[in-house]
Design an enzyme around this catalytic site. Structure first.
Site, short mmCIF file in Angstrom:
data_model
loop_
_atom_site.label_atom_id
_atom_site.label_comp_id
_atom_site.label_asym_id
_atom_site.label_seq_id
_atom_site.Cartn_x
_atom_site.Cartn_y
_atom_site.Cartn_z
N CYS A 1 0.83 -1.21 0.00
CA CYS A 1 0.00 0.00 0.00
C CYS A 1 0.87 1.26 0.00
CB CYS A 1 -0.93 -0.01 1.22
SG CYS A 1 -0.06 -0.13 2.79
N HIS B 1 -1.56 0.93 7.59
CA HIS B 1 -1.98 0.92 6.19
C HIS B 1 -1.86 2.35 5.64
CE1 HIS B 1 -4.17 -0.07 2.57
NE2 HIS B 1 -5.04 0.89 2.81
#
Length: 1294
Positions: free
Chosen positions: A47, A302
């Site tokens: 990510c 994330h």
């Protein structure tokens, strides 16, 4: 410094596969969403890479500079394998990725080719790294890749800036300066509240060297007082701000994340921080266009990114809850124009008052007042007012009658102002506007965030949230929500306001894209569209199995095919979108000779035969609505009878296949007795069966009573029906010893009126039928309602058959074969059995000087390997009451192996040769003995084993290993093959066999009985889904699955997964595995002792699957075919027992999360599986490390970002990260009021974890008491992956 500390716990690695393998081929990628922007697939932990790549893509100047480089400078990807070719792979792959993101109609693009060009292995795709570190490494890799091209300096031109550091001697005035280059500015977060304050401390405030910290002046040549400062000397077109949110606490010796409020503006003027501030104001003005956000802590999280669509490539739609009526906007603008005080730019009092009056909260943070003043008048306080009014703080103090400090001195407000009342009334007028804060204590908006009405944004000011594959529209004011918290801004990207985009670039994704890339994208779009059309047609085609009534008859309560050669069924492919009437018409056309009515009834093949359920009566209903799917069975008949017999339909009439057992006390039917014994053994019957019993499989309707069953069997009313006594201990004495017994329970007379379903009789259950005279023999004894079947003592024998030619049953003439029954027990040595047989057959003279051995015969008459005569009957695995053949040949000793071998070709009947070798013999020595036996010499030979389909398999690579180490078994066939061993260099993969304790398969039993000599390294316990993998004792046998070492394979990385499965099946440890196709095998990749992921895609190469040498694989045998797609998740689901704190046994469930990975999708899938309503189910995921359950709701509970509407979450991402093997608990709220998922075992394990943590804490304190100074408090620490430095491999192009 931080390595890979941002680990992202993603579920499935979906980007390793191009698509899901479906019936008709690959599943096409879904098209773009409503935003018309393309996301990027997450490879498991990329990510951070996705967020940075999207930022670079939406930096038009960067994108166009990259596209300006043609093949003449970069080369062609097709030539990268050619020796001597200079192909700059990284920029070429980046060009392709950007073109795909811009032009290909797909929801998300893959970065697999780009990361492969980086030289990353499979772990780099799952390890999370720091995006700030990646930004520098990627720019460095691009600069090195573009050496010698016209684009070698474009990174420098776009991002390079200069800082000048100065030290001024306070005594002589000497100035020492040093320049420092930067591509991004690292700014402090700790101790400051905004970006402007951090820049002020970096470039405005001076650091004094005084006291004990003096500076040595080169001119004075001594230590003097000095001042150090820094200024921005050269400003780049793009300014990147890296926020230092992660710090290290040296007192606690641990990392932590700064989650406090940290403001940053949409536009910023850097003039106050520059060395030269004489230029135009626009030279120093920047506007924000990208914010990379980190969600989580310092050890996991994330990344996603907010990006402003400068070229208007996407379709922005305002969130529904944020839409405002146009009348309110118009009224607000008119009131603002009327009530805004007149500004006098030369009067600081008027300027500051106007700034405060325009704020909704009527106050301004002190540290933001300078920036707001600069935005208001275009000049800083120091430059415009400081000379006449002094510092801004003193100015506010000197005007205490106008200004006052509030909020503990952090904010400034106006005491009295003529504009306050009308402005306040104006605010009251527009207070109904949902975007206008009415709370004075609300968070302070930044300039540009709330001053403009949101829907009337200027062109190119729309913002999107790009979160891996998902792209959503956001409001500009949503950026303010990333000022603080665990989800907060981590990198800021500003661009100069002077940079304007040409009109032809707006809404034009093809702008400046090379023609070859446009053509590539068009071809990809054509391919994808064709795939979608084919998939849509194929996905709606079902394979139906039609059973035609003329080919069946009713027998034993079920429909049976008349002929054994043909089962009376045919296969039909049909579109499930069509109606039942269309299907009926198609069958009429197929069966031209059909007469009369035609009824279509859903059927199902059961062990007893074919059974009918519901009839399809509504011709207007589609097959999909009728529940017809692939492999559905339909019975075609007239709806009333089959061959004159009435057929009962429905679930209540499901037939049950029972094993009817009757006494057999005949003495003259040896062959029939032998067949009866085989039938008992083949069906896994009673260990004490055989002589005295014979069985017959009969089917009966489930709704039939026991009395009707007795009548159907033709038994008189006085006959007794018995069911095997489940409570008895069977097999305590083997049949071979004689005297074994088994118990049966007699059905009472009342049970004669009960149905088979009511008596819980199921397929395979045994039913003993006894007549009263059966108790006259010693075999059957009645004691109360229990019948005991005793094996007679005369069953202790072995039959020895003499075969002088050694050809098995058919190899000798009938007159040459002689038989004799030899009395035997399980403890008798086989050499004694052999000698007794020779004596009783009077073969001493005939066998004089010749070697003969005893061999067993299989069910087709083939001779099995000779038995070891040094062993007893029981130890050799020979069952009493069976036949041994006395054949020519030597018998192996206990330390030897009897092997078959052939030379050059696959073994065939009559072509195999036999050899006896020591188990400790090496492969090389065994090969030499085989070559000597056939008279061959030379070294150009090697041995191969046979695979599971009796074909020549893989070579035995380790020639120095012993036969026992390679698990070469007695009776195995080896092939002597000409040629040297194939070259090494393949992948060496270690294979383990998955033995599920819940699966009582013959394979598991065989392993448990034969592999007792495995070492600890060859055996281990692996965590099954949802169970902990710690060193704590297991809660029960069912929690831990056992792995057995099956050996290793060497295979090319270009081989497919299907090739790997086929080669794995050739391993000797898996020779008993029966897999019709490789789809009946599941291959897991092991990480430590945990089943990490299931390998998917039969035709994908091992290189594509990113398998490396030394990887541990686990093979699991399946009972049905499996073909998982990239987004299919294999879950272990278990339903809670109503009213109790336990669960029913778990079941495997494949959940398709391709189109929808929300909780609602999973709940719908589970509801369909259990036949319940989705709204009645409560779900939770088991956390095995903590022994807790995390409840899964329909909506995200994190609603602080959008308070008016909860946002649906993906179960594949945070916080659940569902992946293969996870355990899902289910509560049916219709019958179970207990919403607590914890079991008693969970509570015990939680207590154990607390006790372990307390012991570790006490142990740390005890160890610390012997040291000096304060000790760090110890406790249970989370195991983390070792930190790995991030790197990108670049070729040499100088």
């Amino acid at each position: 410094m931080f390595g890979n500390l941002f680990e992202e716990e993603e579920g499935l690695s979906s980007t390793s596969f191009r698509g899901r393998v479906a019936k008709g081929g690959d599943e096409p990628p879904p098209p773009r969403g409503r935003s018309n922007l393309c996301g990027i697939k997450n490879q498991g932990g990329t990510c951070y890479l996705n967020s940075l790549l999207q930022t670079l893509l939406f930096t038009p100047e960067f994108r166009e500079e990259l596209f300006s480089l043609g093949p003449e400078q970069l080369g062609c990807l097709e030539d990268k394998e050619k020796p001597g070719a200079k192909v700059r792979v990284i920029p070429l792959e980046l060009q392709r990725l950007f073109a795909s993101l811009l032009l290909v109609d797909q929801q998300s693009a893959s970065t697999a080719d780009l990361t492969n060009s980086f030289g990353w292995n499979s772990s780099e795709g799952t390890n999370q790294h720091d995006v700030q570190e990646l930004n520098r490494i990627l720019f460095s890799a691009l600069e090195h890749s573009l050496v010698g091209t016209t684009g070698s300096t474009f990174i420098h031109q776009l991002y390079h800036g200069t800082i000048v550091n100065s030290i001024v001697c306070k005594e002589c005035g000497n100035v020492s300066q040093r320049q420092e280059d930067f591509l991004d500015l690292t700014v402090c977060v700790c101790g400051v509240s905004s970006l402007e304050e951090a820049l002020w401390k970096m470039f405005v405030e001076e650091e004094l060297f005084e006291g004990n910290n003096l500076y040595r002046c080169a001119k004075c040549d001594r230590l003097v007082t000095a001042a150090k400062s820094a200024k921005l000397k050269k400003l780049p077109p793009f300014m990147t701000m890296s926020l230092l949110r992660f710090s290290f606490d040296f007192a606690k010796c641990e990392r932590y994340k700064e989650t406090g409020r940290y403001c940053f503006p949409l536009t910023i003027n850097l003039r106050p921080f520059c060395e030269e501030a004489d230029g135009d104001n626009s030279d120093y003005s920047y506007e924000l266009f990208s914010v990379i956000i980190h969600k989580g802590g310092c050890y996991g999280g994330h990344y996603h990114v907010y990006i402003r669509d400068i070229d208007q490539l996407g379709h922005w739609e305002p969130p529904e809850e944020e839409c405002k009526p146009k009348t309110q906007k118009k009224v607000k603008e008119e009131v603002k124009q009327i009530c805004e005080p007149k500004l006098q730019e030369d009067d600081p009092l008027s300027v500051i008052t106007a700034i405060i009056a325009q704020e909704p909260s009527k106050s301004v943070l002190l540290d933001q007042l300078g920036q707001k003043l600069m935005d208001k008048i275009g000049s800083s306080w120091s430059k415009k007012f400081r000379k006449h009014y002094g510092p801004i703080g003193k100015f506010l103090q000197s005007h205490s009658d106008v200004f006052m400090l509030v909020s503990n001195g952090t904010r400034v407000a106006v005491k009295a102002s003529p504009v306050n009342d009308p402005l306040g009334s104006a605010e009251q007028t527009t207070n109904s506007d949902p975007s206008t804060p009415s709370d004075p204590g609300a968070a302070d908006p930044q300039p540009g965030l709330d001053q403009k009405p949101e829907p009337e944004q200027k062109q190119g000011s729309h913002w999107f949230d790009l979160n891996d594959s998902t792209v959503t529209s956001i409001r500009e004011s949503d950026i303010e929500k990333q000022f603080q918290g665990k989800e907060s801004a981590y990198m800021l990207f500003y661009r100069k306001t002077q940079l304007h985009r040409p009109s032809e670039a707006l809404n034009n994704p093809k702008y400046k894209v090379p023609l070859n890339l446009i053509q590539m994208a068009q071809e990809e779009n054509v391919k994808v569209q064709k795939m979608r059309e084919e998939f849509e047609a194929t996905n709606n085609t079902v394979e139906l199995r039609l059973h035609l009534a003329p080919s069946f008859r009713l027998e034993n309560g079920a429909l049976q095919p008349i002929g054994k050669e043909q089962d009376g069924s045919t296969t039909l492919s049909f579109d499930r979108r069509k109606t039942v009437g269309d299907l009926r018409l198609a069958i009429y056309q197929m069966q031209e000779l059909w007469e009369g009515d035609m009824a279509l009834t859903v059927a199902r093949s059961l062990p007893a035969g074919l059974h009918l359920y519901n009839t399809l009566t509504d011709d207007s209903v589609s097959l999909y609505s009728a529940g017809i799917c692939t492999n559905s069975e339909l019975f075609v008949w007239n709806g009333r009878e089959v061959r004159g017999a009435t057929v009962l339909t429905g679930a209540e009439w499901e037939p049950v296949l029972l094993n009817v057992v009757r006494p057999f006390l005949g003495e003259d039917g040896d062959q029939e007795e032998e067949v009866g014994v085989k039938c008992e053994e083949a069906r896994g019957g009673f260990e004490n069966g055989g002589l005295g019993l014979k069985r017959e499989a009969r089917g009966f309707a489930g709704a039939a009573t026991l009395g009707e069953v007795r009548e159907a069997l033709g038994e008189p009313e006085e006959s007794l029906l018995c069911q095997e006594h489940k409570g008895g201990k069977r097999g305590e004495h083997g049949a071979g010893e004689g005297g074994g017994a088994s118990g049966w329970r007699v059905f009472p007379p009342d049970d004669m009126q009960r149905t088979l379903k009511e008596l819980s009789l199921k397929d395979g259950d045994a039913l003993l039928v006894l007549e009263p005279q059966s108790f006259d023999s010693s075999v059957f004894t009645l004691n109360g309602d229990v019948v005991t079947v005793t094996t007679p003592s005369d069953c202790r024998w072995l039959q020895v058959e003499f075969s002088p030619r050694g050809g098995g049953v058919e190899g000798d003439k009938e007159e040459e074969r002689r038989k004799i029954k030899v009395p035997a027990t399980g403890n008798m040595l086989l050499c004694e059995v052999k000698q007794r047989a020779i004596d009783e057959l009077q073969l001493q003279e005939q066998l004089s000087g010749a070697q003969y051995c005893l061999r067993q015969v299989d069910c087709i008459g083939k001779l099995l390997p000779p038995v070891c005569e040094e062993l007893s009957v029981r130890d050799a695995g020979v069952r009493l009451m069976t036949t041994l053949t006395l054949c020519p040949g030597n018998a192996p000793k206990a330390s030897q192996l009897f092997l078959h071998f052939s030379v050059g070709t696959e073994p065939s009947a009559g072509m195999e040769m036999d050899i006896i070798v020591e188990k400790t013999c090496t492969v090389k020595e065994c090969l030499k003995e085989m070559l000597d036996a056939v008279g061959l010499d030379g070294t150009c030979w090697h041995l191969r084993r046979l695979d599971w389909c009796e074909e020549v398999g893989e070579p035995i690579m380790d020639e120095d290993a012993s036969l026992s180490e390679l698990k070469i078994n007695n009776g195995e066939t080896l092939v002597v093959t000409e040629g040297q061993l194939p070259p090494k260099g393949f992948l060496k993969l270690f294979v383990w066999l998955y033995l599920d304790p819940r699966n009582n398969s013959a394979l598991s039993m065989d392993f448990n009985h034969t592999d007792n000599g495995l070492t600890e390294e060859q055996m281990l316990e692996v965590v099954t889904a949802g169970e902990t993998h710690g060193h704590s004792p297991p809660l029960g046998a069912s929690n831990i699955a056992e792995l057995r070492n099956a050996g290793q394979v060497e295979i090319s990385d270009e081989a497919t997964l299907e090739d790997l499965k086929i080669q794995v099946l050739t391993l000797p440890a898996l020779q008993d595995v029966c897999a019709p196709t490789t789809a009946f095998m599941r291959v897991w990749q092991l990480e430590g002792r945990r089943l990490a992921r299931i390998l998917r895609g039969q035709q994908l190469t091992l290189k594509k699957l990113k398998l490396t040498s030394g990887t541990d694989l686990c093979v699991q045998q399946l009972l049905k075919e499996e073909d998982l797609g990239p987004k299919d998740v294999m879950l272990n689901v278990k339903m809670g027992v109503p009213g109790e704190r336990r669960y029913y046994p778990p079941e495997e469930l494949v959940w398709d999360a391709t189109r929808d990975s929300s909780p609602r999708s999973l709940r719908t899938c589970l509801a369909a599986h259990y036949g319940l309503s989705p709204d009645s189910l409560l779900l939770a995921k088991h956390q095995p490390d903590k022994h807790t359950w995390e409840e899964i709701s329909n909506w995200s509970q994190q609603v602080y970002k959008k308070k008016k509407k909860k946002k649906a979450e993906s179960l594949l991402g945070t916080p659940f990260h569902l992946k293969d093997g996870d355990t899902i608990g289910i509560k049916n709220l219709l019958i179970d009021n207990n919403r607590d998922f914890l079991t008693l075992e969970d509570e015990r394990d939680q207590q154990r974890l607390r006790e372990q943590a307390e012991q570790q804490r006490k142990g740390g304190q005890a160890a610390g008491s012997a040291g000096v100074g304060p000790q760090k408090k110890t406790g249970p620490t989370k195991s983390r992956k070792p930190e790995v430095a991030l790197s990108i491999d670049v070729g040499v192009f100088r």
